[in-house]
Each structure stands twice: as structure tokens, then as C-alpha cells.
Design a protein around this motif. Structure first.
Motif, short mmCIF file in Angstrom:
data_model
loop_
_atom_site.label_atom_id
_atom_site.label_comp_id
_atom_site.label_asym_id
_atom_site.label_seq_id
_atom_site.Cartn_x
_atom_site.Cartn_y
_atom_site.Cartn_z
N SER A 44 0.86 -1.18 0.00
CA SER A 44 0.00 0.00 0.00
C SER A 44 0.90 1.23 0.00
O SER A 44 1.65 1.45 0.96
N ARG A 47 -1.20 7.60 -0.65
CA ARG A 47 -1.74 8.48 -1.69
C ARG A 47 -1.25 9.91 -1.49
O ARG A 47 -1.04 10.64 -2.46
N GLN A 50 2.14 10.38 -3.06
CA GLN A 50 2.09 10.49 -4.51
C GLN A 50 1.61 11.86 -4.96
O GLN A 50 2.13 12.44 -5.91
N GLU A 119 4.45 -2.47 -13.84
CA GLU A 119 3.54 -3.39 -13.15
C GLU A 119 3.22 -4.62 -13.99
O GLU A 119 2.69 -5.59 -13.47
N PHE A 203 -8.13 5.99 -8.17
CA PHE A 203 -6.88 6.14 -7.42
C PHE A 203 -7.14 6.26 -5.93
O PHE A 203 -6.43 5.66 -5.11
N ARG A 208 -3.52 3.30 -6.87
CA ARG A 208 -2.62 3.08 -8.00
C ARG A 208 -2.95 4.09 -9.12
O ARG A 208 -4.10 4.47 -9.28
N TYR A 209 -1.89 4.49 -9.83
CA TYR A 209 -2.04 5.26 -11.07
C TYR A 209 -2.83 6.55 -10.84
O TYR A 209 -4.04 6.62 -11.08
N ARG A 215 -1.90 4.96 -15.80
CA ARG A 215 -2.79 3.80 -15.89
C ARG A 215 -2.67 3.11 -17.24
O ARG A 215 -2.72 1.88 -17.32
N LYS A 218 0.68 1.29 -17.28
CA LYS A 218 0.89 0.37 -16.16
C LYS A 218 2.18 0.72 -15.42
O LYS A 218 2.94 -0.16 -15.00
N ARG A 220 3.48 2.13 -12.16
CA ARG A 220 3.01 2.36 -10.80
C ARG A 220 4.12 2.96 -9.95
O ARG A 220 5.29 2.59 -10.07
N VAL A 222 5.98 3.12 -6.57
CA VAL A 222 6.22 2.33 -5.36
C VAL A 222 7.37 2.99 -4.59
O VAL A 222 8.07 3.86 -5.11
#
Length: 337
Positions: A44, A47, A50, A119, A203, A208-209, A215, A218, A220, A222
Motif C-alpha cells: 500500500s 496516496r 504520490q 507493473e 486512485f 494506483r495510477y 494507468r 501500467k 506504478r 512504489v
């Protein structure tokens, strides 16, 4: 003892394929134990991290733009404004070239301990998975498409909007083709905004994305290191924001306050209420100079300049003497009856 021998004799020897049946029965259990390492470790990513990384990238681009604009400060005014989309695209290309293209995080991602991961080819087998953050970076095709969509897409869209506004495609007097093109531009913008809003909801739900480009690719975000926190602390920034808002509030309210009214309000709370706190009795308490035409305030009998006392009494009907805080009801020239 005879009972055990009779029981074993009654059962008889096991069938020849008994071992094969037992092997077939225990084979699924053995497979499950052998493949227990093939487990996807759920991760996880914050958010907030990001979003903060994206905001820091925008601020970094703005800082570079500000420094670059200062280089052309001595040139013709308004010349650089014509090429602002090209300047933004150039700065975004530089950030992409020296970060994503060379498998390094962007400045905002580096401060938030984030990196891009492909991803599609995340390893999930055996000892390669330890923290769930393993995985290769973006491929060459992903990097190129990221540059085309993010850098080139923003440049083309900004140029298209400025060109359509300059040509006034939306006016009713324009040709049908221009109005149709303007309608397509508006529809495309609305569709993109709706897709961005739907992607934002996804999101916030899955983490994600954060953008449509990520998106599609793909790609991502991390954590770059599982044992490293984000490098930006917002404690001092929050303090600075509080003080900025407080100073702006004071700058808004202080001009609306009457200084004389504030002095009158604070005068009863002052420690030294004697007349000596206001200087010499022979000087005017307003202009702090010796009156050329001395007037006295009634009933407190304190000396004033005529102009100072007359203007204060004309401005307000309840003017109070600064020396004794008594209401001035009349003025009289000194020495007259």
C-alpha cells in the motif's frame, strides 16, 4: 495375543497399488507446500506521498522557469511570453531526460522516496519477492510514450488552445468548419476532464495510477527503499503558512483601525496616567511643539495649538484630551476671558 494375530490375518496384505493411491492423495498437499513462496505480497503506497510528489515536480518546474525567465529579463518585453508553451515543454523534457529516461526518480518522487515500476512484469516467484516493492523500472517504450503523452501532449494542447482563441473559432461569425473544430476541442476537453475525475476516484479507492498516462502505461509508483521515510517535512511549512495568513489578516485590518481611537481605548489601561507621561505641559500634546497661538481645552485647561485642537474637535464631537482623557467641550484662546 491370539486376538491381534487373528485380526491381522483377517485383514490380509494391502493391495499392490495402495502406495500409488496414497501418493495421489498427498500430491495436492505437497504442491501447495512447495508453491507457498509464490505469494503476491500486497503493498500500500501512501496516496498523500504520490500527490505531494506531483506537486513538488510542478514547483520544481516553476522554479526552473523563473530562473530561465530572469536570463531574458533584459530582452524586449513580451517576447518570451509568445514562446511560453515551448519553454514549458523544454523544461519538462529536461526533467524527463535526466530522471525517467535514465531510470531515476523525478525530483518530487526522490523527495517522497518513490520510483516508477513496470507493473506488467512484477516478479512474484521464489526468493525475488521479499518486501513487495521489487520489480524492474519502466521499459524503453514506456519511457518514450510517457514523454510523448506528458510533454508533447501538454505542448500540443496548449498551442491548440492559444491558436483557437487567437483565431476566435468559437465566434458565431466564423465558418462552419472553424465552429465545428471548436466544438470538437471543447468536447475533447470535457471528455478528458471526466476521464481524469473517474481515474481520481479509482486512485483514491485503490491507490494506483494517479494519472491516466500512468494507468495506460501500467507505470506504478512504489517506494524506492522500504526502510526510508519521505524526505520532506511539512512542519515548518505549516508554521510559515500560519504566520503568512496572520500577517495578511493584520495588513487587512490595521488600515481600518483609527489610531486615535485605539489610543483612547488603551489609555485607561496604561500604568502611568499622569500628565508627565505625555511630555512637557507647555507643548501641544498632538504635534509635540510649542504652540505659536496657544489655545486651551475646556474644562481640563491643557494647552494646544489652535489648528491641532480645532481639527480634532471638528472631526469628532467627543474628542478626549490625550493628557487626561477628559472630553473637550469647548476651546478658548489662552489669556482671553
Amino acid at each position: 495375543m491370539s486376538l491381534v494375530e487373528s485380526t491381522s490375518a483377517s485383514e490380509g496384505p494391502p493391495p499392490q497399488d495402495a502406495w500409488h493411491a496414497e501418493f495421489q492423495r498427498l500430491l495436492p498437499l505437497w504442491e501447495s507446500l512447495r508453491d507457498s513462496s509464490k505469494v503476491i505480497i500486497p503493498i500500500s503506497i501512501s496516496r498523500v506521498n504520490q500527490f505531494d510528489a506531483a506537486r513538488l515536480d510542478v514547483e520544481m518546474s516553476a522554479m526552473l522557469k523563473e530562473q530561465l525567465v530572469k536570463v531574458f529579463s533584459l530582452m524586449k518585453p513580451g517576447l518570451l511570453f509568445q514562446y511560453e508553451p515551448e519553454l514549458d515543454a523544454f523544461l519538462e523534457f529536461l526533467i524527463w531526460r535526466f530522471s525517467i529516461w535514465v531510470d531515476k526518480p523525478t525530483p518530487g518522487n526522490a523527495l517522497m522516496n518513490l520510483r516508477y515500476r513496470d507493473e506488467r512484469v512484477v516478479p512474484i516467484i521464489g526468493k525475488e519477492v521479499r518486501t513487495g516493492l521489487e520489480g524492474p523500472g519502466l521499459s524503453v517504450s514506456q519511457k518514450i510514450f510517457y514523454c510523448i503523452s506528458f510533454v508533447g501532449g501538454q505542448y500540443i494542447w496548449s498551442r491548440l488552445q492559444s491558436f483557437s482563441a487567437f483565431r476566435r473559432w468559437g465566434d458565431l461569425e466564423q465558418r462552419p468548419l472553424a465552429r465545428r473544430a471548436w466544438g470538437l476541442v471543447q468536447n475533447a476537453e470535457g471528455l478528458y476532464q471526466a476521464a481524469s475525475f473517474f481515474n481520481l476516484l479509482l486512485f483514491l479507492y485503490g491507490g494506483r495510477y494517479k494519472t491516466i498516462v500512468e494507468r495506460i502505461l501500467k507505470a506504478r509508483l512504489v517506494y524506492g527503499s522500504p526502510n526510508m521515510n519521505r524526505a520532506v517535512s511539512f512542519e515548518y511549512m505549516n508554521r510559515q503558512l500560519v504566520w503568512n495568513e496572520f500577517s495578511e489578516m493584520l495588513l487587512l485590518l490595521l488600515p481600518l483601525l483609527n489610531s486615535s481611537s485605539v489610543k483612547k481605548f488603551l489609555l485607561p489601561f496604561s500604568k502611568d496616567k499622569s500628565a508627565g507621561s505625555f511630555g512637557d505641559e507647555a507643548d501641544c500634546p498632538i504635534c509635540r511643539s510649542s504652540p505659536s497661538i496657544p489655545f486651551i481645552a475646556l474644562p481640563c485647561q491643557h494647552r494646544y495649538c489652535y489648528y491641532c485642537l480645532h481639527t480634532r474637535c471638528s472631526a469628532t464631537s467627543s474628542y478626549r484630551c490625550p493628557r487626561c482623557n477628559e472630553v473637550v467641550v469647548a476651546i478658548q484662546r489662552q489669556g482671553s476671558v
